[in-house]
Design a protein around this motif. Structure first.
Motif, mmCIF file in Angstrom:
data_model
loop_
_atom_site.group_PDB
_atom_site.id
_atom_site.type_symbol
_atom_site.label_atom_id
_atom_site.label_comp_id
_atom_site.label_asym_id
_atom_site.label_seq_id
_atom_site.Cartn_x
_atom_site.Cartn_y
_atom_site.Cartn_z
ATOM 1 N N ARG A 105 0.851 -1.180 0.000
ATOM 2 C CA ARG A 105 0.000 0.000 0.000
ATOM 3 C C ARG A 105 0.897 1.244 0.000
ATOM 4 N N ASP A 107 2.680 4.647 0.131
ATOM 5 C CA ASP A 107 2.369 5.982 0.635
ATOM 6 C C ASP A 107 3.177 6.974 -0.203
ATOM 7 N N THR A 166 2.347 -4.439 6.469
ATOM 8 C CA THR A 166 2.038 -3.989 5.116
ATOM 9 C C THR A 166 3.133 -3.050 4.639
ATOM 10 N N VAL A 168 4.701 -0.071 2.853
ATOM 11 C CA VAL A 168 4.098 1.198 2.454
ATOM 12 C C VAL A 168 5.059 2.130 1.726
#
Length: 374
Positions: A105, A107, A166, A168
């Motif tokens: 995910r 960022d 996760t 990022v």
């Protein structure tokens, strides 16, 4: 260790092996204020036991307010590197990355220049740091040498039955640098990293043992990028901590057999401890002191020992406690256990200290009761 002696034949080979494993070496300290001989030593007993089945635990971090200890598990044989977690209540080990991890995910706001997730098949985790961001979440930073020199960032969800990591984002290390330890800045704006050496230099390890400056301390902040801390040049900077006020770093000057303090704004290095081994990772104790351990090796020992895969690797380890306020050094635990050596980190976990190693797939647990010998 009964196999025939294995030798690394070139300085380049030594560098390649140690870049992956980052061993520490040891010669006798020179005593004086701040040396183990000068520090206070408590007399209460300590006890050692083991958690088996943890792959080459180079670095450990106990997540505050949880039973979880995050582990940086280095590559071992055909097994790639990974991130594991140990439940301190029952000592169960689970892999949290790349196995059991959700989809990345990214960022993009915090890590706009990251090219994408690392290759899980080649990842080589090293130093780690955990910063709590919410009651059930934390930011996990990992030094990675696999496929790229980078700091990998993970969101750690602690609300589940086991931690969920996760990916990022990442920050690529500057060219001609190699990260070792990483520590978040208290305000969450970025992190500090020890640049151990230039991986392209063939004689880096010999140079640092010859007391040459091979690395320094770098700071990265979102929106500002990398900055070298003025006055931070030293040989083989290893583990590091950022002070709670965010104004300074404390660094394990690995081949110099000392721990030093340096203002992040720049300034002269100040030695706060001299040790009789080369210190590896550093961890804050619950009382504001610093815990460290290391390996009893010389440069020639490193060549002979072959990073724990050969013979003649010295066994045993010391855990030392350093008071950064007054440079007082005390012995927590000494062990000559022939089954456990090449210690890399001493991390507080409840009323115990957990010790990682490059030499075995296990963690040593030491009850924190003062000095003891085994």
């Amino acid at each position: 260790m009964t196999r025939p002696r294995t030798r690394l034949r070139t300085a380049g080979a030594v560098g390649a092996t140690l870049l992956t494993l980052i061993l520490a070496g040891c010669t006798a300290g020179d005593g004086g204020p701040g040396s183990p001989a000068a520090g206070k030593t408590s007399q209460a007993p300590a006890r050692q036991s083991f958690i088996n089945g943890v792959q080459r635990p180079e670095d450990l971090f106990a997540v505050p307010g949880t039973p979880w200890v995050v582990v940086s598990s280095q590559k071992h044989g055909k097994e790639p590197g990974k991130l594991e977690a140990v439940d301190s209540t029952n000592r169960q080990v689970t892999e949290v990355w790349p196995a059991h991890a959700p989809a990345p995910r990214p960022d993009r706001k915090r890590y706009p220049d990251c090219p994408g997730p690392p290759d899980a098949a080649t990842v080589a985790p090293h130093g780690i740091d955990v910063r709590t961001t919410a009651s059930d979440r934390a930011e996990l930073l990992v030094v990675n040498h696999g496929g790229r020199e980078a700091i990998e960032a993970f969101d750690l969800d602690l609300s589940k039955a086991r931690p969920v990591a996760t990916w990022v984002g990442c920050v690529l290390m500057p060219s001609h640098t190699s990260g070792n330890g990483v520590a978040s800045l208290p305000d969450g704006s970025g992190f500090a990293v020890t640049n151990f050496f230039d991986p392209a230099r063939k004689d880096s390890f010999k140079a640092m043992f010859d007391r040459e400056d091979t690395g320094d301390v770098r700071v990265w902040r979102t929106g500002n990028g990398w900055r070298t801390v003025p006055g931070s040049a030293m040989g083989g900077p290893n583990g590091l901590l950022v002070t709670p006020d965010g104004n300074a770093v404390i660094v394990a000057a690995w081949p110099g057999r000392r721990v030093v303090r340096l203002p992040l704004a720049g300034g002269p290095l100040r030695t706060i401890a001299k040790l009789d081994f080369l210190p590896d990772n550093l961890r804050w104790g619950t009382d504001g002191t610093i815990l460290t351990t290391g390996q009893d090796l010389t440069y020639q020992d490193i060549v002979t020992c072959n990073a724990g895969e050969g013979t003649d690797c010295p066994a045993g380890y010391n855990i030392m406690r350093i008071d950064p306020a007054n440079s007082e050094v005390s012995t927590v635990f000494r062990s000559k256990d022939p089954t456990f050596g090449l210690a890399t980190v001493a991390a507080p976990v409840g009323n115990e200290i957990w010790v990682g190693t490059l030499g075995a797939d296990r963690i040593a647990r030491v009850r924190d009761r003062g000095e003891h010998h085994e």
